[in-house]
Scaffold this active site. Structure first.
Site, PDB file in Angstrom:
ATOM      1  N   HIS A 106      -8.113   6.214  12.334  1.00  0.00           N
ATOM      2  CA  HIS A 106      -7.874   7.186  11.265  1.00  0.00           C
ATOM      3  C   HIS A 106      -8.624   8.492  11.527  1.00  0.00           C
ATOM      4  O   HIS A 106      -8.103   9.580  11.278  1.00  0.00           O
ATOM      5  CB  HIS A 106      -8.286   6.614   9.911  1.00  0.00           C
ATOM      6  N   GLU A 165      -9.626 -16.390   0.737  1.00  0.00           N
ATOM      7  CA  GLU A 165     -10.721 -15.971   1.604  1.00  0.00           C
ATOM      8  C   GLU A 165     -10.935 -14.480   1.420  1.00  0.00           C
ATOM      9  O   GLU A 165     -10.459 -13.678   2.213  1.00  0.00           O
ATOM     10  CB  GLU A 165     -10.257 -16.238   3.039  1.00  0.00           C
ATOM     11  N   ASN A 209      -7.757  -4.030   9.756  1.00  0.00           N
ATOM     12  CA  ASN A 209      -8.286  -2.692  10.036  1.00  0.00           C
ATOM     13  C   ASN A 209      -8.760  -2.512  11.470  1.00  0.00           C
ATOM     14  O   ASN A 209      -9.239  -1.432  11.828  1.00  0.00           O
ATOM     15  CB  ASN A 209      -9.442  -2.370   9.078  1.00  0.00           C
ATOM     16  N   ARG A 212      -8.325  -9.886   4.883  1.00  0.00           N
ATOM     17  CA  ARG A 212      -7.383  -8.860   5.331  1.00  0.00           C
ATOM     18  C   ARG A 212      -8.079  -7.678   5.993  1.00  0.00           C
ATOM     19  O   ARG A 212      -7.433  -6.832   6.588  1.00  0.00           O
ATOM     20  CB  ARG A 212      -6.496  -8.388   4.176  1.00  0.00           C
ATOM     21  N   GLU A 232       0.725  -1.573  16.882  1.00  0.00           N
ATOM     22  CA  GLU A 232       0.376  -2.435  15.739  1.00  0.00           C
ATOM     23  C   GLU A 232       0.737  -3.891  16.024  1.00  0.00           C
ATOM     24  O   GLU A 232       0.054  -4.812  15.577  1.00  0.00           O
ATOM     25  CB  GLU A 232       1.074  -1.961  14.461  1.00  0.00           C
ATOM     26  N   LYS A 267       1.258 -10.655   9.458  1.00  0.00           N
ATOM     27  CA  LYS A 267       0.644  -9.839   8.414  1.00  0.00           C
ATOM     28  C   LYS A 267       0.749 -10.540   7.055  1.00  0.00           C
ATOM     29  O   LYS A 267      -0.201 -10.540   6.272  1.00  0.00           O
ATOM     30  CB  LYS A 267       1.266  -8.435   8.356  1.00  0.00           C
ATOM     31  N   HIS A 277       0.356   7.874  14.594  1.00  0.00           N
ATOM     32  CA  HIS A 277      -0.547   6.864  14.046  1.00  0.00           C
ATOM     33  C   HIS A 277      -0.801   5.747  15.065  1.00  0.00           C
ATOM     34  O   HIS A 277      -1.949   5.368  15.324  1.00  0.00           O
ATOM     35  CB  HIS A 277       0.040   6.284  12.755  1.00  0.00           C
ATOM     36  N   LYS A 290       0.835  -1.202   0.000  1.00  0.00           N
ATOM     37  CA  LYS A 290       0.000   0.000   0.000  1.00  0.00           C
ATOM     38  C   LYS A 290       0.868   1.250   0.000  1.00  0.00           C
ATOM     39  O   LYS A 290       1.799   1.378   0.791  1.00  0.00           O
ATOM     40  CB  LYS A 290      -0.886   0.034   1.243  1.00  0.00           C
TER      41      LYS A 290
END
Lengths: 379, 379
Positions: B257, B242, B250, B246, B190, B232, B269, B148
């Site tokens: 966000h 599937e 989120n 993913r 994270e 990840k 973040h 991304k």
């Protein structure tokens, strides 16, 4: 309605292949095609101020009458608006109007609209689906295949962009009725290129259709669009096996892009490509790649469409060379050109490359020699 | 040097899969990896002003000493610079310096650098290769997998971008020695998320490593980076079969966000995600998706890293809800959340979706309840 459907194979992604649908008066098929091939919660029609005036209301009404949600986003017409600021404005407007990941984009217009709307679709929310509704010959036969999107930078054309394949392309020949004559002729320059790079018989056919095409004869234009799309799709498909084959599509474009940029976009893309082909065909004969007479045959075809074949006197050869060096196709500092051997056959080097490296001296000489007709002054 | 190599499978393109290479002091391996996996005529090192001061000269010198051509392009540090204007400046500078299609980009820095340099690589000349050299925990464990790239718009984070996979990721744990403590803790948020969404034992292990991680113990950080990258990569791989799996990544991010955007990026973040997870875990318990006590266990893990778990009093609940609606994950107007059932297991709805639709009232209630600790005033 009778339509021709030309499948476009894809080489770069796992996205499904798509069709270019060609016909006359087939704009009415758009809602059904969207439902089947590009379903979305809402549609953002991106267009420019010129095409928007002519077709946006009609397209939006077609969608809304079919029960689809649609809104139009127009930007000012002209290649000089194919820049990052326009992209920034459009992305802001789309987001502020609530165009989310479940939306799709419709690119309604010519090549500039296709490049801009395609880049918006490629980048908004990291990519949303889009469909192309080209309204120029150029956009129908060139931008419709390959998934290229892009913006111009001060340093040159298409220096930023992305590959993003549309879900389908709908080419309604009837929309060419409103296309100004220079744009019509400019688009046909790309059709001539398709003949030169792949099919001598087609090159000669395009020449024979010149009068009909310029008179906007729908049957002639439909044949031209259909055959050109097939040629481009075949070349892009062949590139999967034959890495680099699609380089032949750049014939006329290395010089053409430089001419376009340095003329401040005073020339249409197709006009610049016509001049570019004239220069590059001269180069091909000079370095011994092309059979003698190839350039004369090409000039005859371009002349039938009243396309320019000499450089405007305001453009400096050294300056054009510099612009080419900045172009994305300059690899490791050297300039390479896709050149014809003869009409319909492109040159391939011994090592399998579809481009030929040419020295600066030869390029400068070809540019200078294409500045004015080869006539001696009379006393 | 001992390294761990974690293969990242790809689901979106035909590009070759790539490796995340993790180790201590392995920056010296960069020239060799570039030669083998990202060969280019020249390298543009894109970094920000903070990381550039610390590492750019060293990285450039490593490349030049190895006989590679390299130049550094720095932009001002800070999430507020992850915008279109910075991208425009960088693309201009790169093109003007002659960075052509035969060049490659090295993203040297944290998540902002990865997103920006990745988007430059995705769009310059319609895409050129790049390698990531992350220098933060967040960039090593999050941005290193998934390809991304993205920029923020005034309306929200990452609203434009592209998927563009790096050729490899080199994560040198030693570069974390210079990472400010809030960034260190933020990155670990994270890692806690990775435990919550996929592996209870790992979530608990991260909690037990908190003191060592905050003291920059290289062995603890290496274990954390390695295990998080594996989780990840597994989730991204599972998404091929599937569809939608993913989405679990989120967790904490729908609220996070919005918090990040509405706080004017006054929060990191990872800090915003910690608050987001606290809100979303409350939501999961309120709507009966999560086992009671799940949220308390999560709060305990976050507290060990001194991460925030309540909303700043300046943020209005209705305003945050509005920001979420503008976020790219709002589909057809409804808000959906990836929610835990218990630590290590995410909820899946009866129809196979990995997200749960939640009404505005529940969201507003959860936001308001997470504003301050649940204590009654004493008289």
């Amino acid at each position: 309605l009778p339509v021709t459907t030309i499948p476009v194979p894809l080489d770069r992604t796992l996205d499904a292949p798509y069709d270019v649908v060609v016909g006359r008066g087939i704009l009415t098929e758009l809602p059904q095609l969207l439902r089947e091939r590009c379903p979305a919660h809402r549609y953002a029609i991106i267009t420019d101020s010129r095409v928007g005036t002519l077709y946006a209301d009609r397209v939006a009404a077609l969608l809304i009458d079919a029960g689809l949600r649609a809104a139009t986003f127009a930007f000012p017409a002209g290649e000089w608006n194919k820049v990052r600021q326009t992209w920034a404005d459009l992305t802001d407007r789309l987001v502020e109007t609530g165009v989310g990941r479940d939306a799709a984009i419709i690119a309604l217009g010519g090549g500039v609209v296709g490049d801009m709307a395609g880049f918006v679709a490629a980048t908004l929310h990291r990519g949303i689906p889009y469909a192309q509704v080209p309204t120029t010959v150029l956009a129908m036969i060139d931008a419709s295949v390959g998934g290229k999107t892009g913006l111009d930078l001060p340093a040159g054309k298409n220096l930023v962009g992305a590959f993003h394949q549309p879900r389908f392309v709908l080419a309604d020949i009837n929309t060419l009725a409103t296309l100004p004559r220079p744009h019509l002729a400019g688009g046909c320059a790309e059709a001539i290129k398709h003949g030169v790079i792949a099919d001598r018989a087609y090159a000669e056919a395009v020449g024979s259709w010149a009068r009909a095409c310029l008179a906007r004869d729908a049957a002639a234009l439909e044949r031209l669009v259909e055959r050109s799309v097939r040629i481009k799709a075949e070349i892009v498909a062949a590139d999967v096996a034959e890495r680099g084959r699609r380089q032949v599509l750049n014939f006329g474009h290395t010089v053409g892009h430089a001419v376009e940029a340095r003329s401040g976009y005073g020339l249409l893309h197709g006009e610049a490509v016509a001049i570019g082909m004239a220069v590059e065909a001269r180069l091909a004969e000079t370095v011994g790649v092309a059979e003698p007479g190839t350039r004369a045959q090409l000039l005859d075809l371009l002349a039938r469409f009243d396309l320019p074949t000499v450089l405007p006197p305001t453009l400096d050869a050294a300056d054009l060379l510099e612009a080419m060096r900045h172009d994305k196709k300059a690899r490791a500092g050297a300039l390479r050109f896709a050149l014809p051997k003869t009409l319909g056959v492109m040159a391939q080097s011994a090592d399998g490359e579809w481009t030929v490296e040419i020295g600066s001296d030869e390029i400068l000489a070809a540019l200078k020699a294409t500045r004015a007709p080869d006539v001696s002054p009379t006393i």
